[in-house]
Design an enzyme around this catalytic site. Sequence first.
Site, short mmCIF file in Angstrom:
data_model
loop_
_atom_site.label_atom_id
_atom_site.label_comp_id
_atom_site.label_asym_id
_atom_site.label_seq_id
_atom_site.Cartn_x
_atom_site.Cartn_y
_atom_site.Cartn_z
CB ALA A 155 87.51 17.92 18.05
CE1 TYR A 156 81.00 13.26 15.32
CE2 TYR A 156 81.94 12.24 13.29
CZ TYR A 156 80.79 12.79 14.40
OH TYR A 156 80.26 11.32 14.03
CB ALA A 157 88.51 10.43 16.14
CE LYS A 160 79.53 10.03 16.51
NZ LYS A 160 77.99 9.58 16.94
#
Length: 253
Positions: A155-157, A160
């Site tokens: 999810a973070y990737a 970003k």
Amino acid sequence: MADLSGKVALVTGAGQGIGQGIAMALANAGAAVAVTGRTQAKLDATCDAVAAAGVEVMGITCDVKDPLALRDLVQQVRAQLGGIDILVNNAQEVPNGKLLDVSDEAFQAGFDSGPLAAFRLMKAVHPIMVERGGGTIINLASSVGVRWDMTGYGAYAAVKQALRSLTRAAAAEWGDVGIRVLTVAPHGKSPGLERWLRDNPEEGAAFFRTIPLRRIGRLVEDIGTAVASLCGDEFSYLTGATIPLDGGQANFD
């Protein structure tokens, strides 16, 4: 060190960590600096550190997920400091965790605080930069987007990597008016990273072994100074790129 005298920079998420380090380095290069974050006490500390460089500084509390707050932020910086030449989109709520554990709300907050906030600010500063003959926008990404094992970081990737796409598009669309747009993917000694290393000692040890320089970047000297340099005339032909400030770890090819 670039000479940014006469320039005005706006740095989001600058109450601590990488945002604070970038703000201090921009000030060391001579830029007036506006910093924003959600905690006034942290902003006050950043303002004190920036002011030590002898430049004008202002701190504004702001939730970057609020579009009206972002509009007011840009207006306040322009009114007090005269314009905006450099925008650093650093603020980010991090939706870490395995996909089944990340809530819709956390994923949405990641997008609202990261790429959506950056998108709004980029559009808001565009006419100001055009009036001033150009400018530089720096979007903060992460090597998690090209991580060898994405477990727990998907999810973070996604958040970003969206910023990298915005960078490429803006660089292509705004280059003819003198606006350069870059992505920086740093490893810096931020409170968040230091906390992760404490909580995950085995993974942290493995993490260090993947960094050729075997250390985490210093916030001002390694990350901030590099960002300030990218904003200078020496890099006036560089735009649309992702610059990894991570000791050689990531492969963005």
